[in-house]
Design a protein around this motif. Sequence first.
Motif, short mmCIF file in Angstrom:
data_model
loop_
_atom_site.label_atom_id
_atom_site.label_comp_id
_atom_site.label_asym_id
_atom_site.label_seq_id
_atom_site.Cartn_x
_atom_site.Cartn_y
_atom_site.Cartn_z
N TRP A 1 0.84 -1.20 0.00
CA TRP A 1 0.00 0.00 0.00
C TRP A 1 0.87 1.26 0.00
O TRP A 1 0.49 2.27 -0.58
CB TRP A 1 -0.99 0.01 1.17
N GLU A 2 2.05 1.19 0.64
CA GLU A 2 2.97 2.34 0.63
C GLU A 2 3.52 2.56 -0.77
O GLU A 2 3.62 3.71 -1.23
CB GLU A 2 4.14 2.10 1.60
N ALA B 1 2.72 5.85 -2.93
CA ALA B 1 3.83 6.68 -3.40
C ALA B 1 3.73 6.91 -4.91
O ALA B 1 3.91 8.04 -5.38
CB ALA B 1 5.17 6.05 -3.04
N HIS B 2 3.43 5.87 -5.66
CA HIS B 2 3.28 6.02 -7.11
C HIS B 2 2.11 6.95 -7.45
O HIS B 2 2.24 7.82 -8.32
CB HIS B 2 3.09 4.66 -7.79
N ALA B 3 1.00 6.77 -6.75
CA ALA B 3 -0.17 7.63 -7.00
C ALA B 3 0.14 9.08 -6.64
O ALA B 3 -0.24 10.00 -7.37
CB ALA B 3 -1.36 7.13 -6.20
N ALA B 4 0.83 9.29 -5.52
CA ALA B 4 1.18 10.66 -5.10
C ALA B 4 2.11 11.32 -6.12
O ALA B 4 1.93 12.50 -6.45
CB ALA B 4 1.82 10.65 -3.72
N HIS B 5 3.11 10.57 -6.60
CA HIS B 5 4.02 11.13 -7.59
C HIS B 5 3.28 11.50 -8.88
O HIS B 5 3.49 12.58 -9.44
CB HIS B 5 5.16 10.17 -7.90
N ALA C 1 6.20 14.28 4.65
CA ALA C 1 5.90 13.55 5.89
C ALA C 1 6.19 12.06 5.71
O ALA C 1 6.74 11.41 6.62
CB ALA C 1 4.45 13.78 6.30
N GLY C 2 5.84 11.52 4.54
CA GLY C 2 6.13 10.12 4.27
C GLY C 2 7.63 9.85 4.24
O GLY C 2 8.11 8.85 4.77
#
Length: 181
Positions: free
Chosen positions: A85-86, A90-94, A161-162
């Motif tokens: 899920w991380e 991370a891919h979705a956020a980028h 934050a991540g």
Amino acid sequence: MQIRNTSADYGLVTIVNHWVVALAVFGLFGLGFWMVDLSYYDDWYRRGPDIHRSVGILLFLLMLFRVVWRAVNVSPDPLDGHKSWEIRSAHAAHLLLYVLIFVAMVSGYLISTADGSSISVFGWFEVPSVTGQIKGMEDIAGTVHYWSTWAIVGLAAIHAAGAFKHHLLDRDRTLRRMLGK
């Protein structure tokens, strides 16, 4: 340090590009936030927007390079211990950061060229209007620009934050890889 990415680490070009884009985005946000309250008689009334537009156009070119560079380079593999899920988050956020940055830049361009004028980039070159004069475009583009830039800042804060979570709590190399260590 290598120039290109490897399956284990980010390369110098990716690292420098990441931090230059981050500084430019936050610098543009700060300048934009500050300059909207300038009065007509303020010395920075014209200078602030000129700098904002010029850096925005250069950032657009850098982001185009970044997309191409990312396409022709491997991405480092996720570190052991990263949960699925991380990795997906991370891919979705980028991806969302890239989209929002382009939305902010295009909407900023549309604000500035709504009257048909071009944008001078520090007097080095001109970027012409591709739309000509479109009544009310600057208002719609202004709303899109405003909300997309706030979304970028919010998502970048979550992104940071991540990275700190990985560095301080998980004690893994996630942040150090983007620092070239």
